[in-house]
Design an enzyme around this catalytic site. Structure first.
Site, PDB file in Angstrom:
ATOM      1  CG  ASP A 183     -14.668  76.011 -34.851  1.00 23.28           C
ATOM      2  OD1 ASP A 183     -13.532  75.681 -35.221  1.00 23.28           O
ATOM      3  OD2 ASP A 183     -14.913  77.086 -34.279  1.00 23.28           O
ATOM      4  CE  LYS A 196      -7.215  76.334 -34.549  1.00 22.85           C
ATOM      5  NZ  LYS A 196      -7.939  75.493 -33.575  1.00 22.85           N
ATOM      6  CD1 TRP A 197      -4.020  84.131 -39.076  1.00 25.88           C
ATOM      7  CD2 TRP A 197      -1.803  84.301 -38.889  1.00 25.88           C
ATOM      8  NE1 TRP A 197      -3.682  85.439 -39.302  1.00 25.88           N
ATOM      9  CE2 TRP A 197      -2.329  85.579 -39.184  1.00 25.88           C
ATOM     10  CE3 TRP A 197      -0.420  84.168 -38.728  1.00 25.88           C
ATOM     11  CZ2 TRP A 197      -1.518  86.704 -39.338  1.00 25.88           C
ATOM     12  CZ3 TRP A 197       0.377  85.290 -38.881  1.00 25.88           C
ATOM     13  CH2 TRP A 197      -0.167  86.542 -39.176  1.00 25.88           C
ATOM     14  CG  ASP A 198      -8.983  81.295 -34.889  1.00 24.19           C
ATOM     15  OD1 ASP A 198      -9.706  81.449 -35.882  1.00 24.19           O
ATOM     16  OD2 ASP A 198      -9.365  80.704 -33.848  1.00 24.19           O
ATOM     17  CB  CYS A 199      -9.015  85.445 -38.772  1.00 22.97           C
ATOM     18  SG  CYS A 199      -9.985  86.752 -39.539  1.00 22.97           S
ATOM     19  CG  ASN A 200     -12.279  83.430 -33.901  1.00 26.77           C
ATOM     20  OD1 ASN A 200     -13.015  82.510 -34.232  1.00 26.77           O
ATOM     21  ND2 ASN A 200     -11.064  83.232 -33.434  1.00 26.77           N
ATOM     22  CG  ASP A 226      -6.954  76.233 -30.022  1.00 25.94           C
ATOM     23  OD1 ASP A 226      -7.544  77.333 -29.998  1.00 25.94           O
ATOM     24  OD2 ASP A 226      -6.925  75.504 -31.033  1.00 25.94           O
ATOM     25  CG  ASP A 227      -8.309  81.506 -27.540  1.00 21.23           C
ATOM     26  OD1 ASP A 227      -7.524  82.244 -26.942  1.00 21.23           O
ATOM     27  OD2 ASP A 227      -9.417  81.874 -27.975  1.00 21.23           O
ATOM     28  NE  ARG A 286     -14.619  83.318 -29.913  1.00 21.71           N
ATOM     29  CZ  ARG A 286     -13.537  82.587 -29.735  1.00 21.71           C
ATOM     30  NH1 ARG A 286     -12.393  82.954 -30.263  1.00 21.71           N
ATOM     31  NH2 ARG A 286     -13.572  81.475 -29.054  1.00 21.71           N
ATOM     32  CD1 TRP A 323     -18.018  79.023 -35.914  1.00 16.50           C
ATOM     33  CD2 TRP A 323     -19.852  78.128 -34.992  1.00 16.50           C
ATOM     34  NE1 TRP A 323     -17.605  78.146 -34.960  1.00 16.50           N
ATOM     35  CE2 TRP A 323     -18.709  77.565 -34.369  1.00 16.50           C
ATOM     36  CE3 TRP A 323     -21.113  77.696 -34.591  1.00 16.50           C
ATOM     37  CZ2 TRP A 323     -18.790  76.625 -33.350  1.00 16.50           C
ATOM     38  CZ3 TRP A 323     -21.191  76.750 -33.575  1.00 16.50           C
ATOM     39  CH2 TRP A 323     -20.041  76.231 -32.962  1.00 16.50           C
TER      40      TRP A 323
HETATM   41  C1  DGJ Z   1     -12.030  79.292 -33.478  1.00 15.24           C
HETATM   42  C2  DGJ Z   1     -11.337  78.092 -34.049  1.00 15.24           C
HETATM   43  O1  DGJ Z   1     -11.989  77.664 -35.208  1.00 15.24           O
HETATM   44  C3  DGJ Z   1     -11.266  77.012 -32.997  1.00 15.24           C
HETATM   45  O2  DGJ Z   1     -10.673  75.863 -33.527  1.00 15.24           O
HETATM   46  C4  DGJ Z   1     -10.510  77.514 -31.803  1.00 15.24           C
HETATM   47  O3  DGJ Z   1      -9.174  77.738 -32.138  1.00 15.24           O
HETATM   48  C5  DGJ Z   1     -11.147  78.779 -31.278  1.00 15.24           C
HETATM   49  N1  DGJ Z   1     -11.322  79.758 -32.296  1.00 15.24           N
HETATM   50  C6  DGJ Z   1     -10.338  79.375 -30.177  1.00 15.24           C
HETATM   51  O4  DGJ Z   1     -10.840  80.558 -29.737  1.00 15.24           O
END
Ligand code: DGJ
Length: 732
Positions: free
Chosen positions: A544, A474-478, A360-361, A440, A193
């Site tokens: 990020d 914005k399609w996120d995947c954490n 965003d989130d 997370r 990250w």
């Molecule tokens: C991870 C993304 O990379 C960030 O830009 C942001 O959208 C956060 N998630 C939100 O939880």
């Protein structure tokens, strides 16, 4: 269109001592692009051997003279250079394919059956080579899709059989390359990250080097699937032979690079077979992921421009289209916002002059409000406390103000603290008998399950149906996949593969209904960036980490493989550099802002507003032009990179001080590239901070020849740490 056979019958005049069985007539199969050739031959043994990958030879028939020039020792197995090596027969090295037949036998030896080609359009040609085992009814069809002008080849395999029962697939790579040479230099990447795309270069030594991922969903967190191999000597920007490769796959990948006893390099890229053996039933077909490669004998710069243009023309969604500049609220609010705050951000969006506001989130979840990253994922209803009037009223308000509205989603994931988790515990990937383990604070949904795929499609579809004005996702995947187990799968060995296929199914459905809506591919930064996903996305989030100094290095490395139009760069408050520096760095791709605009001083706000106006004037060159890396940040005080439009009429040159030591700066001219040597260009500095003036003359008119032979000094130093120049051809 009719299929035609393109192979050439030739006789070997000379034979190297690599293989004994190649003295007689063979069939040569050259797969050519504008400047490169991948050449196979069918040996007397009826196997498909790889002769060559390199510069195209003008005299096609001379490919048959290549092997004879090598004296590397004895290939005892006689199959070391086989194109798609199998295990269990003569092969002594890493296989591309490993199977266990229905009767339990583990041998495979693929022989050539036929080759056919199909001209798909002016640029694209598809070659299909059929290989069959002589003992078992087992076939592999190898495909080579060539993009002539950009020298890119996509290759993959269809695997099928007609055995009495299922065949277990233990390895199923996309392709095999066999490179002859003396020395191979590998450039590959590692990360984490905020540390994406850190390059490492190494001379490949004997044995195997494997690049891979076993992370499942956020697959590239530690290692992305891109790499380059320089042939003979280390890769250089404008000279030397280099192959770039990548797997078009958004999950576990594996690339084996094996230097053998003859000093040749076997490259076996594919979906990772880690924990992924599965049974292929009779009469069914398994299609591997696509592997893409491009060869350049004019260095890394040329290879990048080939790949970038290929990606824009053929792969990235709307690759030659337009993009939306935006204001994102993540860094300025995190989860802490309400309707009033968002209203004022909409006003900021308008005042900045960007196209879109991206929420965003944190906007969803009611039983478990998403006020931090511990709760709410999966419950995609607007939080009533924060947004009592829902998303619809915000979209409407934005539209009335003349700005577009976009929204963040992380639809593949679920927090245990959510209604979704309680309603559908069987939709989650986990080992029922083991404790849950979170990344997370969340788990990954089981995308192998069509019901889950349908749920995810409906999240997106409902948002668009209820808010037709919605303009961006914005399609996120954490999270990565821990405790991989699917209640839906009958074969757990398919899980990692079917997860990605499930994701693609959803994305295909979304694109069938919403073909043009811009979507950003994000994965907790750049944790999942690949050309498998990018066919559904218009852009990706590289990291990020938006510290501009860090970004110069990171964007530099991404630029080897991905075009600027797809690289989303946001101006934030990360880093110690002045605002101008941060804005200038973001301009080198698809620019956005993620700063508290209301906190900006009047000159800072003026500067940002003027920057958006300036960016709108040059963005076409950045997005659609050719990119040239001029001076590397790794080895110079000043990093420099330029873009030139296709007609060579306009260029934009970005220059940044990357060394803070005393006296650092651009002491010598920086040679520009890509211009027309016979044209004259007027040079101007743009995007100056209010109240500052350029130390450059301002009316320099110099020939392309001068600018490329001698260069131009942007006069970068500690007082001018970021300088953007434009060069406009002067009408003569
Ligand atoms: C991870 C993304 O990379 C960030 O830009 C942001 O959208 C956060 N998630 C939100 O939880």
């Amino acid at each position: 269109m009719l299929l035609s056979v393109v192979s050439v019958k030739v006789s070997f005049a000379q034979n190297g001592d690599n293989g004994k069985n190649r003295t007689e007539s063979v069939q040569l199969i050259p797969i050519e692009t504008a400047h490169s050739a991948t050449v196979f031959e069918v040996g007397k043994d009826n196997r498909l051997h790889m002769v060559y990958l390199g510069s195209k030879l003008p005299e096609n028939k001379e490919y048959n003279q290549i092997i004879g020039q090598y004296r590397q020792g004895t290939d005892y197995s006689e199959v070391s250079d086989v194109v798609y090596p199998a295990s269990g027969s003569q092969n002594l090295f890493e296989p591309a394919i490993s199977v266990r037949h229905a009767d339990g036998n583990q041998s495979l030896d693929l022989k050539f059956v036929s080759v056919q080609t199909k001209q798909m359009d002016k640029d694209i040609k598809l070659t299909e080579i059929i290989l069959k085992d002589e003992v078992y009814p087992f076939e592999v069809h190898l495909f080579y899709k060539t993009y002539f002008a950009t020298d890119v080849v996509e290759t993959w395999a269809d695997i099928m059989h007609e055995e009495k029962g299922s065949v277990r697939m233990d390895k199923f790579a996309s392709a095999g390359l066999y490179l002859r040479g003396s020395k191979f230099w590998l450039t590959h990447y590692h990360g984490d990250w905020a540390k994406e795309m850190r390059p490492e270069q190494t001379l490949i030594t004997h044995g195997i080097k494997t690049l891979d991922s076993k992370l499942g969903s956020r697959a590239d967190l530690f290692q992305p699937p891109v790499f380059m191999i320089a042939l003979g000597q280390k890769a250089r920007e404008d000279a030397g032979k280099v192959i770039y490769g990548s797997l078009e796959w958004s999950g576990n990948f594996r690339v084996d690079l094996e230097l053998d006893n003859l000093n040749n390099l076997r490259v076996i890229p594919g979906i990772n077979n880690y924990a992924s053996s599965f049974d292929l039933p009779k009469d069914s077909l398994f299609t591997t992921a696509k592997f893409l490669y491009t060869f350049s004998d004019r260095g890394q710069g040329q290879a990048s421009r080939q790949l970038q243009r290929w990606a824009r023309d053929n792969k990235i969604l709307d690759g030659n289209g337009q993009r939306l500049t935006l204001l994102n609220n993540w860094e300025s609010t995190y989860f802490d916002f309400n309707e009033d705050k968002l209203r004022s951000l909409l006003k900021d969006t308008k005042s900045l002059g960007v196209d879109l506001f991206l929420l965003d989130d944190g906007w969803f979840g009611n039983s478990y409000p998403r006020n931090n990253d511990h709760a709410g994922l999966g419950d995609w209803q607007a939080n009533r406390k924060k947004l009592p009037n829902g998303i619809a009223s915000l979209v409407k308000e934005a539209t009335n103000m003349g700005v577009k509205f976009g929204i963040w989603l992380e639809p593949e994931m679920v927090n245990p603290k959510s209604d979704l988790y309680h309603q559908h515990p069987d939709w989650v990937l986990k080992q029922a008998k083991r404790p849950e383990y979170y990344f997370r604070n969340q788990l990954v949904l089981d995308l192998t399950n069509p019901a889950v795929q349908d749920f995810i499609f409906r999240i997106v579809d409902t948002l668009f149906t209820q808010n037709p004005g919605l303009a961006y996702i914005k399609w996120d995947c954490n999270a990565v996949i821990y405790n991989a187990y699917s209640l839906h799968e009958s074969q757990q060995g398919r899980l990692y593969i079917d997860y990605v296929q499930g994701l693609y199914n959803v994305l295909k459905r979304i694109r069938a209904k919403y073909p043009k809506i811009p979507m950003m591919l994000c994965s907790g930064g750049g944790g999942r960036v690949d050309y498998g996903a990018l066919q559904y996305f218009t852009e990706f989030w590289p990291s990020d980490n938006t510290d501009p100094l860090e970004r110069i290095y990171m964007q530099w490395e991404y630029s080897y493989f991905y075009p600027a139009i797809a690289t989303a760069n946001h101006v934030t408050n990360w880093g110690k550099q002045p605002l101008k520096y941060r804005v200038d760095v973001a301009m080198m791709g698809k620019m956005g802002f993620d700063i508290p605009v209301h906190d900006l001083s009047a000159p800072d706000l003026n500067f940002c507003q003027a920057s958006v106006v300036n960016y709108n004037k040059i963005k076409d060159i950045i997005w659609h032009g050719d990119q040239y890396r001029l001076q590397s940040p790794w080895t110079n005080d000043v990093a420099s990179l330029m873009y030139v439009d296709r007609d060579k009429m306009h260029g934009v040159i970005f220059n940044y001080l990357v060394n803070a030591r005393y006296g650092s700066g651009s002491h010598t001219p920086i040679k520009w590239k890509g211009l027309d040597p016979n044209r004259k260009y007027r040079i101007r500095e743009i995007n100056l901070y209010p109240g500052t003036t350029s130390t450059l003359k301002g009316d320099d008119v110099l020939s392309g020849d001068f600018l490329m032979t001698i260069g131009y000094n942007p006069k970068v130093d500690a007082s001018r740490s970021s300088v953007i120049l434009v060069a406009d051809a002067v009408q003569s």
